[in-house]
Design a protein around this motif. Structure first.
Motif, short mmCIF file in Angstrom:
data_model
loop_
_atom_site.label_atom_id
_atom_site.label_comp_id
_atom_site.label_asym_id
_atom_site.label_seq_id
_atom_site.Cartn_x
_atom_site.Cartn_y
_atom_site.Cartn_z
N ALA A 43 0.82 -1.29 0.07
CA ALA A 43 -0.01 0.03 -0.08
C ALA A 43 0.69 1.39 0.08
CB ALA A 43 -0.90 -0.03 1.29
N LEU A 44 2.11 1.34 0.92
CA LEU A 44 2.92 2.17 0.63
C LEU A 44 3.52 2.58 -0.44
CD1 LEU A 44 4.74 4.49 2.01
CD2 LEU A 44 6.25 2.56 2.75
N ASP A 92 2.24 1.74 -3.40
CA ASP A 92 1.16 2.06 -4.53
C ASP A 92 0.96 3.54 -4.41
OD1 ASP A 92 -0.86 1.60 -6.41
OD2 ASP A 92 -1.96 1.75 -4.81
N MET A 93 0.81 3.89 -2.97
CA MET A 93 0.60 5.36 -2.53
C MET A 93 1.77 6.35 -3.39
SD MET A 93 -1.21 4.87 0.94
CE MET A 93 -1.78 6.48 1.35
N SER A 94 3.04 5.78 -3.08
CA SER A 94 4.18 6.71 -3.42
C SER A 94 3.97 6.59 -5.05
CB SER A 94 5.43 6.12 -3.04
OG SER A 94 5.80 4.93 -3.47
N LYS A 96 1.58 6.75 -6.74
CA LYS A 96 0.41 7.90 -6.99
C LYS A 96 0.59 9.25 -6.73
CE LYS A 96 -3.09 3.74 -6.93
NZ LYS A 96 -4.17 3.34 -6.12
N GLN A 122 0.90 10.22 -3.89
CA GLN A 122 0.12 10.73 -2.65
C GLN A 122 1.18 10.74 -1.45
OE1 GLN A 122 -2.38 7.43 -2.15
NE2 GLN A 122 -4.20 8.14 -3.52
N LEU A 152 -0.36 5.88 6.73
CA LEU A 152 -1.13 5.48 5.45
C LEU A 152 -2.65 5.60 5.73
CD1 LEU A 152 0.52 2.09 4.01
CD2 LEU A 152 1.17 4.84 3.72
N VAL A 181 -3.25 9.54 5.53
CA VAL A 181 -3.28 10.03 4.12
C VAL A 181 -4.31 9.68 3.22
CG1 VAL A 181 -1.75 9.93 2.14
CG2 VAL A 181 -0.68 10.09 4.13
N ALA A 182 -4.80 8.02 3.27
CA ALA A 182 -5.96 7.90 2.69
C ALA A 182 -7.24 8.27 3.14
CB ALA A 182 -5.86 6.48 2.60
N LEU A 186 -8.58 0.36 3.35
CA LEU A 186 -7.68 0.97 2.68
C LEU A 186 -6.88 -0.53 1.83
CD1 LEU A 186 -5.23 2.69 1.51
CD2 LEU A 186 -4.09 2.26 3.56
N GLU A 208 -7.60 -0.95 -2.20
CA GLU A 208 -6.35 -0.61 -3.09
C GLU A 208 -5.94 -1.91 -3.62
OE1 GLU A 208 -5.90 2.20 -4.37
OE2 GLU A 208 -7.40 3.14 -2.98
#
Length: 404
Positions: free
Chosen positions: A87-88, A90-92, A94, A96, A188, A191-192, A199, A203
């Motif tokens: 998840a970290l 993926d968010m990076s 993107k 975010q 996370l 942020v989400a 989450l 995701e």
């Protein structure tokens, strides 16, 4: 000695094969372990280009004699951390957040941020176990010793962070930490703007159609749960990890994890493939051995082999997941509840690779079991009894045998 006997047996029996995997040997092993009352049940799944096969022995519980199958639910312990780091990543990608963002960027101003020699902990520090934080927090005073983290709140986690003082430079050493993953998961979610389960579901699990990879079980999933047992034979319930849940709170089944392994190996391509690749990148050397750390995975490079693995355990359950992307092989092992079987899984996988007994595109091997028979030597149990005279926050660590 027994752990090596199991490996030798699998490598020396000449059986029917699925591809080049000795399926009769696998059947013999799991049947023997259940017959010897080392486990209530064991389940093995294999996948390659020819499809999937699942083998099982035993029963889900004393109250349910049903044979486990690919839909049976198990706790997966620290394999949860793979999901958290994914998840970290993926968010990076993107944008975010950034892997190098300091934790102060996200935490409330009331939290005192640990700093050593002018350096602050980053998100990548948390993911790669290089924050300096220990395996468990000290500020635990559980109402129920059998559920030591059920009432461990985010406020307590923040309190721990505020009082934490690194004993060595940040990012200079590897130190396994469930505290770090609790903090990473918390960030996370901030942020989400959704809770950790929501989450991971949105995701990761939904895109991969992993509908039985959850934290909160439905009534149907509870009825399909393989009940965990301690080595004493005592039934143990599911574990609530509270604020450190992002380090080990997920439950899943063979079918879902076969899919997860295929995606990590690149056998199936998804929108998560770039993030998965990012989590496989070497970040630093682990201390004390010749392995390396990626974003959660341990990386072994041996004679041209490129092996990724993650292990972990919960009361009544234990896990091992190994992947060799070069030959498209993955192995997941669920022994209960001792670390020796996780070591066995790693040895087993590496021997298979080294001896070229598995070399067909796209293999995945998974073994789950609910251990019930205590070992002949039980120093851990004796030590646990002695700990009853010690402080409560020392007792629970041994009592429930948490190794997430």
């Amino acid at each position: 000695m027994k752990k090596y006997t199991i490996v030798i047996l699998l490598l020396t029996v000449t059986p029917t094969v699925f591809g080049q995997i000795a399926t009769d040997s696998i059947k013999a092993i799991i049947k023997r372990e259940v017959a010897h009352k080392r486990s209530k049940s064991i389940i093995v799944g294999i996948v390659n280009a020819n499809g999937r096969q699942i083998f099982a022995e035993g029963k889900k519980s004393d109250k349910d004699a049903t044979l486990p199958d690919g839909t049976t639910i198990y706790e997966i312990g620290s394999i949860t951390k793979v999901f958290t780091s994914l998840a970290l990543a993926d968010m990076s990608l993107k944008q975010q957040l950034s892997l190098t963002d300091p934790i102060s960027k996200f935490l409330p101003t009331t939290v005192k941020i640990p700093v050593r020699n002018g350096k602050e902990i980053t998100l990548l520090s948390l993911s790669t176990h290089r924050s300096g934080m220990p395996r468990f927090p000290y500020n635990v005073d559980p109402k129920n010793l059998d559920e030591p983290y059920a009432d461990y709140t985010v406020s307590k986690l923040y309190e721990y962070v505020s009082h934490f003082e690194p004993t060595f430079d940040i990012d200079s050493k590897w130190r396994y930490s469930n505290v770090a993953y609790g903090l990473l998961g918390n960030i996370l979610t901030l942020v989400a703007q959704k809770d950790f389960e929501a989450l991971i579901t949105a995701e990761i699990c939904k895109p991969l159609h992993m509908n039985n990879t959850v934290i909160s079980l439905t009534a149907n999933q509870k009825s399909n749960l393989a009940v965990g047992h301690a080595e004493t034979g005592t039934v143990v319930g599911l574990t609530d990890l509270g604020a450190i849940g992002p380090g080990g709170s997920i439950r899943s089944n063979v079918n879902d994890l076969l899919t997860f392994a295929e995606a990590n190996m690149g056998v199936i391509k998804t929108n998560l493939s770039p993030a998965m690749e990012l989590t496989h990148v070497m970040q630093a050397k682990k201390d004390g051995n010749d392995t390396f750390i990626t974003m959660c995975w341990t990386l072994v490079e041996n004679n041209g082999q490129h092996l990724l693995f993650k292990d972990g355990g919960m009361p009544g359950y234990s896990t091992f997941l190994g992947i060799d992307k070069k030959i498209k092989l993955a192995s997941l092992f669920y022994p209960i509840p001792t670390i020796q079987y996780q070591i066995l899984a790693g040895i087993f996988l590496m021997l298979l690779i080294k001896l070229h007994l598995i070399n067909i595109h796209g293999h995945y091997w998974i073994l789950s079991e609910q251990r019930i028979k205590p070992r002949e030597q039980t120093p851990l149990l004796s030590y646990t009894n002695n700990l009853k005279l010690q402080k409560r926050h020392h007792l629970f660590l041994m009592k429930v045998n948490l190794i997430i």
